[in-house]
Design an enzyme around this catalytic site. Structure first.
Site, PDB file in Angstrom:
ATOM      1  N   ASN A 249     -10.440  -0.101   0.322  1.00 53.36           N
ATOM      2  CA  ASN A 249      -8.976   0.041   0.284  1.00 53.36           C
ATOM      3  C   ASN A 249      -8.465  -0.585  -1.012  1.00 53.36           C
ATOM      4  O   ASN A 249      -8.594  -1.792  -1.201  1.00 53.36           O
ATOM      5  CB  ASN A 249      -8.411  -0.682   1.516  1.00 53.36           C
ATOM      6  CG  ASN A 249      -6.897  -0.682   1.581  1.00 53.36           C
ATOM      7  OD1 ASN A 249      -6.217  -0.404   0.599  1.00 53.36           O
ATOM      8  ND2 ASN A 249      -6.359  -1.007   2.742  1.00 53.36           N
TER       9      ASN A 249
ATOM     10  N   CYS B 204       0.817  -1.217   0.000  1.00 49.54           N
ATOM     11  CA  CYS B 204       0.000   0.000   0.000  1.00 49.54           C
ATOM     12  C   CYS B 204       0.848   1.263   0.000  1.00 49.54           C
ATOM     13  O   CYS B 204       0.325   2.358  -0.215  1.00 49.54           O
ATOM     14  CB  CYS B 204      -0.945  -0.007   1.192  1.00 49.54           C
ATOM     15  SG  CYS B 204      -1.997  -1.442   1.200  1.00 49.54           S
TER      16      CYS B 204
ATOM     17  N   HIS C  93      -3.229   7.325   2.410  1.00 44.04           N
ATOM     18  CA  HIS C  93      -3.690   6.049   1.854  1.00 44.04           C
ATOM     19  C   HIS C  93      -5.047   5.717   2.470  1.00 44.04           C
ATOM     20  O   HIS C  93      -5.222   5.778   3.697  1.00 44.04           O
ATOM     21  CB  HIS C  93      -2.661   4.947   2.167  1.00 44.04           C
ATOM     22  CG  HIS C  93      -3.176   3.572   1.940  1.00 44.04           C
ATOM     23  ND1 HIS C  93      -3.863   3.203   0.803  1.00 44.04           N
ATOM     24  CD2 HIS C  93      -3.132   2.460   2.725  1.00 44.04           C
ATOM     25  CE1 HIS C  93      -4.209   1.931   0.895  1.00 44.04           C
ATOM     26  NE2 HIS C  93      -3.785   1.451   2.047  1.00 44.04           N
TER      27      HIS C  93
HETATM   28  N1  ACO Z   1     -18.592  -8.191  10.740  1.00 40.97           N
HETATM   29  C1  ACO Z   1     -19.023  -8.440  11.978  1.00 40.97           C
HETATM   30  N2  ACO Z   1     -18.207  -8.768  12.987  1.00 40.97           N
HETATM   31  C2  ACO Z   1     -16.899  -8.871  12.717  1.00 40.97           C
HETATM   32  C3  ACO Z   1     -16.374  -8.628  11.422  1.00 40.97           C
HETATM   33  C4  ACO Z   1     -17.275  -8.281  10.412  1.00 40.97           C
HETATM   34  N3  ACO Z   1     -16.885  -8.032   9.152  1.00 40.97           N
HETATM   35  N4  ACO Z   1     -15.032  -8.791  11.478  1.00 40.97           N
HETATM   36  C5  ACO Z   1     -14.724  -9.121  12.727  1.00 40.97           C
HETATM   37  N5  ACO Z   1     -15.844  -9.162  13.482  1.00 40.97           N
HETATM   38  C6  ACO Z   1     -15.960  -9.487  14.895  1.00 40.97           C
HETATM   39  C7  ACO Z   1     -14.823 -10.323  15.401  1.00 40.97           C
HETATM   40  O1  ACO Z   1     -15.050 -11.689  15.192  1.00 40.97           O
HETATM   41  C8  ACO Z   1     -14.814  -9.951  16.860  1.00 40.97           C
HETATM   42  O2  ACO Z   1     -15.846 -10.665  17.498  1.00 40.97           O
HETATM   43  P1  ACO Z   1     -15.634 -11.250  18.984  1.00 40.97           P
HETATM   44  O3  ACO Z   1     -15.448 -10.041  19.848  1.00 40.97           O
HETATM   45  O4  ACO Z   1     -16.898 -11.988  19.239  1.00 40.97           O
HETATM   46  O5  ACO Z   1     -14.417 -12.114  18.890  1.00 40.97           O
HETATM   47  C9  ACO Z   1     -15.229  -8.495  16.859  1.00 40.97           C
HETATM   48  O6  ACO Z   1     -15.899  -8.265  15.623  1.00 40.97           O
HETATM   49  C10 ACO Z   1     -14.063  -7.535  16.957  1.00 40.97           C
HETATM   50  O7  ACO Z   1     -13.085  -7.948  16.025  1.00 40.97           O
HETATM   51  P2  ACO Z   1     -11.769  -7.135  15.822  1.00 40.97           P
HETATM   52  O8  ACO Z   1     -10.888  -7.866  14.861  1.00 40.97           O
HETATM   53  O9  ACO Z   1     -11.228  -6.773  17.157  1.00 40.97           O
HETATM   54  O10 ACO Z   1     -12.360  -5.827  15.121  1.00 40.97           O
HETATM   55  P3  ACO Z   1     -11.644  -4.476  14.916  1.00 40.97           P
HETATM   56  O11 ACO Z   1     -12.338  -3.398  15.614  1.00 40.97           O
HETATM   57  O12 ACO Z   1     -10.155  -4.577  15.088  1.00 40.97           O
HETATM   58  O13 ACO Z   1     -11.944  -4.216  13.371  1.00 40.97           O
HETATM   59  C11 ACO Z   1     -10.735  -4.266  11.316  1.00 40.97           C
HETATM   60  C12 ACO Z   1     -11.412  -5.098  12.389  1.00 40.97           C
HETATM   61  C13 ACO Z   1     -11.813  -3.423  10.652  1.00 40.97           C
HETATM   62  C14 ACO Z   1     -10.114  -5.201  10.291  1.00 40.97           C
HETATM   63  C15 ACO Z   1      -9.679  -3.373  11.985  1.00 40.97           C
HETATM   64  O14 ACO Z   1      -8.798  -4.144  12.783  1.00 40.97           O
HETATM   65  C16 ACO Z   1      -8.855  -2.638  10.974  1.00 40.97           C
HETATM   66  O15 ACO Z   1      -9.368  -1.861  10.219  1.00 40.97           O
HETATM   67  N6  ACO Z   1      -7.543  -2.850  10.996  1.00 40.97           N
HETATM   68  C17 ACO Z   1      -6.681  -2.179  10.064  1.00 40.97           C
HETATM   69  C18 ACO Z   1      -6.642  -2.991   8.850  1.00 40.97           C
HETATM   70  C19 ACO Z   1      -6.216  -2.208   7.680  1.00 40.97           C
HETATM   71  O16 ACO Z   1      -6.456  -1.031   7.569  1.00 40.97           O
HETATM   72  N7  ACO Z   1      -5.573  -2.926   6.794  1.00 40.97           N
HETATM   73  C20 ACO Z   1      -5.149  -2.387   5.596  1.00 40.97           C
HETATM   74  C21 ACO Z   1      -4.000  -1.440   5.827  1.00 40.97           C
HETATM   75  S1  ACO Z   1      -2.626  -1.888   4.990  1.00 40.97           S
HETATM   76  C22 ACO Z   1      -3.129  -1.979   3.494  1.00 40.97           C
HETATM   77  O17 ACO Z   1      -3.761  -1.079   3.040  1.00 40.97           O
HETATM   78  C23 ACO Z   1      -2.907  -3.259   2.753  1.00 40.97           C
END
Ligand code: ACO
Length: 309
Positions: free
Chosen positions: A266, A114, A236
């Site tokens: 993204n 990215c 980004h």
């Molecule tokens: N829908 C519903 N529930 C979900 C989903 C979904 N799509 N995904 C995860 N959950 C659940 C999980 O299972 C978890 O449930 P639990 O508490 O019962 O175990 C709960 O939601 C919380 O999960 P987390 O993984 O802690 O959720 P988080 O708030 O961290 O959000 C996310 C996840 C959106 C992926 C976040 O971590 C994020 O955005 N991280 C950055 C990722 C990113 O930006 N990557 C790209 C950057 S680099 C590049 O561009 C390649």
């Protein structure tokens, strides 16, 4: 020396999957995705791969640059950034050269995930400083839908397809570049050839929150500029929560931080050139504007660059 934008273009596949579409097979909801990521929909390419999308974006960028009399033969280099190339030999950049008739350019592809567009841009400006080239066409093109694990609700909700291209020429204005990598943390976001993408979302989130503000401050220091002197901060488009946290941490005016993640998701290395093209076509890029770009992602990699128009 820095880079000055003289043409922009982008390509977005017609097919759109909104969040409701994903609920057909994933245990998720529009509300959850919007709240955690700010994403409402993403474009999906079923026909064109990274090469075909890159070409469409490149043609538009060259057409835009052509309004000021710029021709394909004037290009000194073509760089294509992609983590999802549909061909590896020849480089996609050489295919673009052939189609555009950019006979005087040297061409190659880079993969810095990215951060690709920012790294390629900083590299192009270095070549300008060394006297090797005067102008470059820099393209980010991604068909992430091909490597996303559509059964993984923790990552698939984030990504989309598309391409963006920017023609950049040398400007005598003082510039600066910052680029970093941390290969030891690479397992946070990975994909083997032919495999599917896996991500430790929270690790990537924490990395971005720490490194993006840091790298912007580092670049401002090098430029000897204050935040208030910058017209736009182009980040980004990874996750709206990351963008909002960066705005807060740096105390930025949110009007100076344009976003399109709600409509694109993204698109990795394509996200910045797509955003730049949207701003350009909306008439929001004015001559003399000072802009800072920041990219971050797999590698881990992160960097910032200074660009004008
Ligand atoms: N829908 C519903 N529930 C979900 C989903 C979904 N799509 N995904 C995860 N959950 C659940 C999980 O299972 C978890 O449930 P639990 O508490 O019962 O175990 C709960 O939601 C919380 O999960 P987390 O993984 O802690 O959720 P988080 O708030 O961290 O959000 C996310 C996840 C959106 C992926 C976040 O971590 C994020 O955005 N991280 C950055 C990722 C990113 O930006 N990557 C790209 C950057 S680099 C590049 O561009 C390649």
């Amino acid at each position: 020396m820095t880079g000055k934008i003289i043409g922009t273009g982008s390509y977005l596949p017609e097919l759109i999957w909104d969040n409701h579409k994903l609920t057909e097979w994933l245990d998720t909801s529009d509300e959850w995705i919007r709240e955690r990521t700010g994403i409402g929909q993403r474009h999906i390419s079923k026909e064109l791969g990274a090469c075909g999308m890159a070409l469409e974006a490149a043609k538009k960028a060259m057409e835009d640059a052509g309004k000021a009399g710029f021709k394909a033969e004037d290009l000194g280099a073509i760089f294509v950034c992609s983590v999802t190339p549909d061909i590896c030999v020849p480089p996609i950049a050489c295919e673009i050269q052939k189609e555009l008739g950019a006979v005087n350019a040297f061409c190659y592809d880079i993969n810095a995930a990215c951060s690709g567009f920012v790294f390629a841009y900083n590299m192009a400006v270095s070549y300008m400083e060394s006297g090797l080239i005067k102008t470059a066409l820099i393209i980010g093109s991604e068909q992430l839908s091909r490597i996303v694990d559509w059964n993984d609700r923790g990552s698939s909700i984030l990504f989309g397809d598309g391409a963006g291209a920017v023609v950049v020429t040398a400007s005598e204005e003082k510039g600066a570049a910052v680029m970093h990598s941390d290969g030891a943390s690479g397992e946070a976001l990975q994909c083997t050839t032919g495999g599917k993408l896996s991500m430790d979302g929270q690790k990537v989130f924490r990395f971005a929150l720490r490194r993006v503000p840091e790298v912007i401050e580092e670049l401002l220091d090098k430029l000897k500029m204050e935040k208030g002197q910058v017209d736009l901060f182009l980040l980004h488009q990874a996750n709206m929560r990351i963008i909002e946290a960066v705005i807060k941490r740096l105390g930025l005016d949110s009007n100076k931080v344009p976003t399109n993640i709600e409509r694109m998701g993204n698109t990795s290395s394509a996200s910045l050139p797509i955003l730049i093209d949207e701003l350009n076509r909306a008439g929001e890029l004015m001559p003399g504007m000072k802009m800072i770009m920041a990219g971050f992602g797999a590698g881990l990699t992160w960097g910032a660059g200074y660009i004008t128009i």
